[in-house]
Design an enzyme around this catalytic site. Structure first.
Site, PDB file in Angstrom:
ATOM      1  N   GLU A 142       0.814  -1.230   0.000  1.00 36.05           N
ATOM      2  CA  GLU A 142       0.000   0.000   0.000  1.00 36.05           C
ATOM      3  C   GLU A 142       0.840   1.269   0.000  1.00 36.05           C
ATOM      4  O   GLU A 142       0.879   2.013   0.998  1.00 36.05           O
ATOM      5  CB  GLU A 142      -0.970   0.003   1.185  1.00 36.05           C
ATOM      6  CG  GLU A 142      -2.058  -1.026   1.070  1.00 36.05           C
ATOM      7  CD  GLU A 142      -3.184  -0.839   2.101  1.00 36.05           C
ATOM      8  OE1 GLU A 142      -2.964  -0.169   3.111  1.00 36.05           O
ATOM      9  OE2 GLU A 142      -4.275  -1.368   1.866  1.00 36.05           O
ATOM     10  N   GLU A 312      -6.657  -7.770  -0.472  1.00 36.48           N
ATOM     11  CA  GLU A 312      -7.178  -7.858   0.896  1.00 36.48           C
ATOM     12  C   GLU A 312      -8.676  -7.561   0.845  1.00 36.48           C
ATOM     13  O   GLU A 312      -9.078  -6.472   0.455  1.00 36.48           O
ATOM     14  CB  GLU A 312      -6.496  -6.830   1.807  1.00 36.48           C
ATOM     15  CG  GLU A 312      -4.990  -6.989   1.880  1.00 36.48           C
ATOM     16  CD  GLU A 312      -4.311  -5.942   2.767  1.00 36.48           C
ATOM     17  OE1 GLU A 312      -5.030  -5.205   3.475  1.00 36.48           O
ATOM     18  OE2 GLU A 312      -3.082  -5.861   2.743  1.00 36.48           O
TER      19      GLU A 312
HETATM   20  C1  GAL Z   1      -4.483  -2.584   4.907  1.00 35.24           C
HETATM   21  C2  GAL Z   1      -3.054  -3.069   5.060  1.00 35.24           C
HETATM   22  C3  GAL Z   1      -2.973  -4.312   5.929  1.00 35.24           C
HETATM   23  C4  GAL Z   1      -3.815  -4.150   7.152  1.00 35.24           C
HETATM   24  C5  GAL Z   1      -5.233  -3.880   6.724  1.00 35.24           C
HETATM   25  C6  GAL Z   1      -6.201  -3.765   7.877  1.00 35.24           C
HETATM   26  O1  GAL Z   1      -4.513  -1.216   4.701  1.00 35.24           O
HETATM   27  O2  GAL Z   1      -2.465  -3.354   3.829  1.00 35.24           O
HETATM   28  O3  GAL Z   1      -1.622  -4.533   6.286  1.00 35.24           O
HETATM   29  O4  GAL Z   1      -3.319  -3.100   7.910  1.00 35.24           O
HETATM   30  O5  GAL Z   1      -5.273  -2.675   6.025  1.00 35.24           O
HETATM   31  O6  GAL Z   1      -7.499  -3.517   7.419  1.00 35.24           O
END
Ligand code: GAL
Length: 650
Positions: A142, A312
């Site tokens: 990110e 994610e």
């Molecule tokens: C994203 C990040 C992850 C984790 C996640 C939590 O922004 O890439 O490492 O922090 O959020 O929702």
């Protein structure tokens, strides 16, 4: 479409890994991302690498036929590295170094960090680049998260001055381009230019815009350095980076030119809570997510690289939004199919097991901290089983393109001229208008090939260059422009011919005066049919011989047409936009469907995917679905709350 999960073997005893891998495979997952925050375990002391645990983790996953997406760990430079080279740290706008103790504390311009990032990437790629289980690489994590693209470090200052010299050649050219005669801001040499921070009042917008462009270029370079190493040492593996939602601080299209897959991290409930959407919408879609916010990003990232996916996916309550509601039953499954409908190549859930320690201990996973299944595990299992029956289907080209350029967004951020004028919001509202008519939309950069589209909408085309104007003038498609199109030169000045600047080649009108309006002061527009609709926030007075197609109460034109080019002088509310889109699509013979508020439709190959974002029952037929239950490959004519139905078009 494959399913996967984000896993942190270093968080759990080695004795649990095998069981974890077995359970992942049993759910039907086939991809696992690991490694992106693991630097302190890979290299606990300078130059001392400890690979055994990672070797073992990869072997364990591979033994269950799980493919690995390996992350380079550069989002988290370890403490020893920061202590050794504090010049790695990013610096905030007040001149304070950002401290160690969380993540993303590095400056993209730091030459020390550039070489460290390449060193650790090379070490990982040498170790695992040829490993059969490694099918993908993720660079860093990110870029820009936690507001980390802009850094005001000494190295950023030096690099910015070099960047300006390359762009402008002589300081006189820069002074002219920025209009530095204003307020005696002229420089005698590039070495006199500072970073845009700390001034008494508003900085010169040209200065601010160039700093944003420069900072974006630093991200592009940083990423490219890693990609080059990975391509060299790990041929045949797909390289990706996980982008974010609601985030525009660097040019994702340019970063995307170095990637095989643009992935992003989709947190529908967290994003809705943090978004500027009205309160009643936040309440309505509290536990389901907004029907267009994720989809907009899916289509945006689809336009950034040859393929796209979700790195994610929110599985339950998160920890980082002001409020963190739990998704309704079935909603994680619905989000998975939303991604499927927009052509995702994979969806990875974040994360495997909820961590009982550190910053994200309140963030759900597929498993609870006690290793029992959390609700999302069952939904992932259902998706895996169903998807295996659907087979492969490619997303086709849509009839409609929506142009969104990051540079244009920065133009509007730097000098909005009306507090609520946000380029991302205007683009998302245009997108929603199209989607509620059942249309698929390709969100593309203005550099994309625009041939083959029937309708091209450009809600934020602030500063088209000559080449783009030529391409637009050759379009077969109908072009719909929002206000402010062509309103600035590339160096942030008002064009000599007045807005829409070079677009006057396509459109014989001149914007003589603009006003911005408070949100509480809507504008009433009268349509050709006589019906009344509304507009908001912005209004332009134009000089033209064209007759307006719609006008405000004073008779000022709100919608003009010249051949296949349409121009709006105001920001249309949903009702106004809808009438415009219905008029254009019917002329262009693009089929539309009047979708219920909570129902969305998308097309992947010959599959038609319908989703119900509401807590009530809905009918698939309202989205054009067949009444015969036999024709469905998933679901049927009735959509329950969070329901998904898929049928074949023919
Ligand atoms: C994203 C990040 C992850 C984790 C996640 C939590 O922004 O890439 O490492 O922090 O959020 O929702």
């Amino acid at each position: 479409m494959r399913l996967g999960v984000c896993y942190y073997p270093e968080h759990w005893p080695q004795s649990e890994w095998r069981n974890d891998a077995r359970r992942m495979a049993d759910i039907g997952l086939s991809l696992v991302r690991i490694g992106e925050f693991s630097w302190s375990r890979i290299e606990p002391n300078p130059g001392q690498f400890e690979w055994d645990w990672m070797d073992e983790a990869i072997e364990t996953l591979a033994s269950e036929n799980l493919s690995v997406i390996l992350g380079t760990p550069t989002a988290t430079p370890p403490k020893w590295l920061i202590d050794q080279s504090p010049d790695i740290l990013a610096v905030d706008r007040h001149g304070r170094a950002r401290a160690f103790g969380s993540r993303r504390h590095y400056c993209f311009s730091s030459s020390t960090y550039r070489s460290e990032s390449q060193r650790i990437t090379r070490a990982m790629a040498e170790r695992y680049g040829q490993h059969d289980a490694i099918t993908h690489w993720q660079t860093d994590n990110e870029y820009g998260c936690h507001n980390t693209v802009l850094s005001y470090s000494d190295q950023a200052l030096q690099r910015f001055r070099e960047w300006l010299r390359d762009r402008y050649g002589t300081i006189q050219v820069l002074n002219d381009a920025w209009g530095n005669v204003f307020w005696s801001m002229e420089y005698r040499d590039f070495s006199e230019v500072d970073l845009p921070t700390g001034a008494v009042t508003e900085l010169n917008p040209s200065h601010s815009l160039d700093f944003r462009r420069f900072s974006s270029d630093m991200v592009v370079e940083f990423n490219r350095e890693q990609v080059n190493i990975l391509r060299d040492l790990s041929p045949g593996r797909a390289v990706t980076h996980n982008f974010m939602g609601y985030f525009t601080d660097f040019d994702h299209h340019t970063v995307g030119t170095d990637l095989d897959i643009a992935t992003w991290d989709a947190y529908p409930l967290g994003f809705l809570d943090m978004s500027p959407r009205p309160r009643d919408e936040k309440r309505q879609w509290l536990r389901t997510g907004h029907p267009d916010l994720m989809a907009f990003h899916h289509d945006l990232y689809h336009g950034c690289a040859p393929k796209w996916g979700i790195m994610e996916q929110q599985p339950g309550p998160v920890n980082w939004a002001p409020h963190n509601p739990a998704p309704n039953p079935g909603i994680v499954r619905l989000w998975t199919y939303e991604a499927f409908g927009h052509g995702a190549t994979f969806v990875n859930y974040f994360r495997w097991r909820q961590a009982p320690f550190a910053q994200e201990q309140m963030h759900a996973g597929l498993l609870r901290p006690d290793s029992e299944d959390a609700p999302a595990a069952g939904e992932a299992r259902a998706c895996a089983e169903e998807l295996s029956r659907l087979g492969g289907h490619e997303r086709g080209r849509a009839d409609v393109a929506l142009i969104f350029d990051y540079d244009d967004k920065w133009f509007l951020d730097v000098q909005p001229q009306g507090r609520e004028y946000n380029g991302l919001i205007v683009a998302m509202e245009a997108y929603s208008g199209l989607r509620t008519l059942g249309l698929d939309v390709d969100v593309v950069s203005s550099r994309a090939d625009l041939s083959g589209y029937k309708l091209v909408v450009a809600p934020t085309l602030m500063s088209p260059d000559a080449a783009l104007v030529t391409r637009l003038s050759q379009l077969d498609a109908t072009l719909l422009l929002w206000p402010r199109a062509g309103s600035k030169t590339t160096s942030y000045q008002i064009p000599k011919t007045l807005p829409p600047g070079p677009l006057q080649e396509l459109l014989p009108l001149k914007v003589a005066r603009v006003e911005s309006l408070p949100p509480a002061c809507p504008v009433e527009i009268t349509m050709p049919s006589g019906s009344k609709v509304s507009a908001k926030l912005w209004f332009e007075e134009v000089e033209t011989d064209l007759e307006p197609l719609a006008a405000d109460e004073r008779g000022y034109g709100a919608w003009y047409q010249a051949g296949n080019v349409h121009y709006l002088t105001t920001w249309p509310e949903d009702d106004f936009l809808r009438e415009i889109l219905l008029t254009l699509t019917s002329t262009l013979e693009i089929e539309t469907i009047d979708l219920p508020k909570d129902v969305r439709l998308s097309r992947r190959g010959d599959l038609r995917i319908t989703l119900n974002f509401s807590e009530q029952e809905a009918s698939t037929e309202a989205a054009g679905g067949p009444s015969d239950p036999e024709r469905y490959v998933l679901g049927g004519p009735t959509l329950g709350p969070a329901g998904v139905a898929i049928w074949k078009a023919t």
